[in-house]
Write a protein that holds these residues in place. Structure first.
Motif, PDB file in Angstrom:
ATOM      1  N   SER A 119       0.841  -1.209   0.000  1.00 37.41           N
ATOM      2  CA  SER A 119       0.000   0.000   0.000  1.00 37.41           C
ATOM      3  C   SER A 119       0.868   1.249   0.000  1.00 37.41           C
ATOM      4  O   SER A 119       0.555   2.238  -0.661  1.00 37.41           O
ATOM      5  CB  SER A 119      -0.928   0.000   1.218  1.00 37.41           C
ATOM      6  OG  SER A 119      -1.748  -1.130   1.179  1.00 37.41           O
ATOM      7  N   SER A 123       0.771   3.763  -3.134  1.00 40.08           N
ATOM      8  CA  SER A 123       0.363   5.159  -2.937  1.00 40.08           C
ATOM      9  C   SER A 123       1.465   6.095  -3.443  1.00 40.08           C
ATOM     10  O   SER A 123       1.185   7.162  -3.982  1.00 40.08           O
ATOM     11  CB  SER A 123      -0.044   5.470  -1.497  1.00 40.08           C
ATOM     12  OG  SER A 123       0.825   4.917  -0.602  1.00 40.08           O
ATOM     13  N   ALA A 128      -0.865   8.980  -4.319  1.00 36.29           N
ATOM     14  CA  ALA A 128      -2.179   8.925  -3.657  1.00 36.29           C
ATOM     15  C   ALA A 128      -2.010   9.120  -2.155  1.00 36.29           C
ATOM     16  O   ALA A 128      -0.889   9.159  -1.642  1.00 36.29           O
ATOM     17  CB  ALA A 128      -2.810   7.568  -3.945  1.00 36.29           C
ATOM     18  N   PHE A 130      -2.202   7.759   1.633  1.00 37.38           N
ATOM     19  CA  PHE A 130      -2.102   6.462   2.301  1.00 37.38           C
ATOM     20  C   PHE A 130      -2.712   6.610   3.695  1.00 37.38           C
ATOM     21  O   PHE A 130      -2.383   7.546   4.420  1.00 37.38           O
ATOM     22  CB  PHE A 130      -0.625   6.062   2.417  1.00 37.38           C
ATOM     23  CG  PHE A 130      -0.389   4.898   3.351  1.00 37.38           C
ATOM     24  CD1 PHE A 130      -0.535   3.591   2.903  1.00 37.38           C
ATOM     25  CD2 PHE A 130      -0.031   5.103   4.688  1.00 37.38           C
ATOM     26  CE1 PHE A 130      -0.321   2.517   3.763  1.00 37.38           C
ATOM     27  CE2 PHE A 130       0.177   4.031   5.547  1.00 37.38           C
ATOM     28  CZ  PHE A 130       0.034   2.735   5.084  1.00 37.38           C
ATOM     29  N   ILE A 168      -5.401   5.043  -0.498  1.00 38.01           N
ATOM     30  CA  ILE A 168      -4.968   3.640  -0.469  1.00 38.01           C
ATOM     31  C   ILE A 168      -4.934   3.156   0.981  1.00 38.01           C
ATOM     32  O   ILE A 168      -4.327   3.808   1.844  1.00 38.01           O
ATOM     33  CB  ILE A 168      -3.543   3.489  -1.075  1.00 38.01           C
ATOM     34  CG1 ILE A 168      -3.413   4.211  -2.414  1.00 38.01           C
ATOM     35  CG2 ILE A 168      -3.143   2.015  -1.173  1.00 38.01           C
ATOM     36  CD1 ILE A 168      -4.111   3.591  -3.578  1.00 38.01           C
TER      37      ILE A 168
END
Ligand code: ASP
Length: 445
Positions: A119, A123, A128, A130, A168
């Motif tokens: 993850s 990310s 993105a 996290f 994420i």
């Protein structure tokens, strides 16, 4: 605009090539919140990262050399980082993990690191947000999630994010009462996704796997069985109980409670429609459809015969209590006027078989008591089964045409399944002939 929570399973994240397919799927802006499993396997030569982490934990406990296991895990992530062409300091992450482990060897912490690392990496690759699952999912004990607390925290944390980027979240774990990482049972990322979807009232919960949905029957028994297009949660529970494995069984509860549909989809064939798992049957009044057939072998039926059984108050309760005493769960209990049968898994009966016979004989004084082993149970699950006068005819005709003896029949009180008992030696054949007969059946009663 839709608000989709999507969860990707291990095979979708097994290597960089698979992850690029995930990125392609995530180009759709409606897919905002993404829950990830640890990298899994796409063929039998691969090992799931979570399995390697369990190996690592065992090596620590037994004080064995673990360097090679660490290296194997690290290499999986290095391949992904290189394949995605990003900068990610995997060495520092591993140093941190090893440091924590030396300080406190905790199984759940170690085995959750696959979800955590992938993850973090994804990310980074997608720029993105996290959010660590330990800040979102709270356990009361190992088996129980504190839903209210988790839902509130999930909403609060997601609300704090002001940008439009994806979020994420690692699956499979959360935080226990003691403040330590706690994991679900294996396959538990499905539950994480469901909890997140329920918390934010997602339009749909997409569960991305390596099959294009739920199959009508076991592909080991029938070649290329049809995919189920729509199924209700309740129907799928019946099929899963009878051996169809799709999602973690605890993944249904959060989304089904508020009626969020689950769409099971295939990362390798992203345009396939997959299976939609929904709360209610559709507006198909009086239309009868069989949704699937599943079954399991190795049950035993303990059959008790006693004249005037039906007049004896408490007979059944005494009988069931004997199984309760030996902690054996009863799967079915078809009864007649002067007979009752208790169907249990043979392996559970094995240990206390003689004691149970002795107890029944002593407490219930039956005229006859015998046990039939090698029983397979097959569930025919469907919508509006209760309206179909013809279904039983179809089932019995096709079984008898193929010289298969039906040893038991039980229509679940849910009225969405009919359970048929056949001899274990007829199991595979029964599934095949039932599939061929029922797969495209549509009756209006
Ligand atoms: N990675 C965990 C497992 O292999 C959890 C999951 O995949 O959902 O069981």
């Amino acid at each position: 605009m839709n608000n989709i929570v999507c969860k990707f399973g291990g095979s979708s994240l097994a290597n960089s090539k698979q992850i690029l397919k995930v990125f392609d799927i995530l180009k759709n802006d409606d897919r905002k919140i993404v829950v990830l499993s640890a990298p899994g396997k796409i063929n039998d030569r691969d090992t799931k990262v979570t399995d390697l982490l369990f190996e690592l934990y065992n090596a620590f406990i037994k004080k064995q050399n673990f360097e090679n296991i660490i290296l194997e895990i690290k290499n999986r992530f290095v391949e992904i980082i290189n394949g995605l062409n990003i900068e990610f300091d995997i060495d520092t992450e591993f140093d941190k993990i090893c440091e924590n482990i030396k300080f406190n060897i905790d199984r759940d912490y170690i085995t959750s690191r696959g979800e955590y690392l992938i993850s973090k990496i994804i990310s980074k690759a997608l720029s993105a947000n996290f959010i660590d699952a330990k800040d979102l999912i709270f356990f009361i004990d190992k088996e129980t999630v504190d839903f209210d607390k988790s839902y509130k925290k999930i909403r609060d944390e997601i609300k704090k994010i002001k940008n439009n980027k994806k979020i994420i979240i690692p699956g499979f774990y959360g935080m226990g009462q003691n403040g330590n990482i706690t994991t679900f049972s294996r396959g538990g990322s499905d539950i994480t996704g469901s909890i997140i979807a329920a918390a934010i009232n997602s339009t749909i919960y997409e569960n991305w796997t390596d099959v294009s949905g739920v199959l009508w029957t076991d592909p080991h028994l029938v070649k290329n069985p049809k995919t189920i297009e729509y199924i209700t949660y309740a129907e799928l529970r019946e099929l899963s109980y009878m051996g169809a494995t799709v999602l973690h069984e605890d993944a249904f509860y959060p989304v089904s409670k508020i009626g969020i549909p689950i769409n099971v989809l295939n990362t390798n064939k992203k345009n396939d429609k997959g299976t939609m798992i929904v709360k209610n049957e559709f507006n198909e009044k009086n239309k009868f459809v069989v949704t699937g057939v599943a079954g399991k072998k190795n049950f035993s039926s303990v059959i008790v015969e006693k004249t005037l059984m039906n007049n004896q108050v408490g007979f059944l309760s005494k009988l069931l209590n004997i199984f309760y005493k030996y902690n054996i769960s009863v799967e079915h209990c078809p009864t007649g006027i002067d007979t009752a049968s208790i169907i249990v898994k043979s392996e559970l009966l094995k240990e206390y078989r003689n004691e149970i016979i002795a107890d029944i004989t002593k407490q219930l004084e039956p005229n006859n008591l015998f046990i039939e082993d090698n029983l397979s149970l097959i569930a025919v699950v469907g919508r509006n089964i209760k309206f179909s006068n013809e279904l039983l005819k179809y089932i019995f005709d096709v079984l008898s045409d193929n010289n298969i003896t039906v040893k038991m029949i039980d229509q679940g009180s849910s009225r969405i399944s009919i359970i048929i008992g056949v001899d274990d030696s007829d199991f595979e054949k029964s599934i095949k002939v039932l599939y061929n007969k029922l797969v495209d059946l549509e009756i209006r009663s």
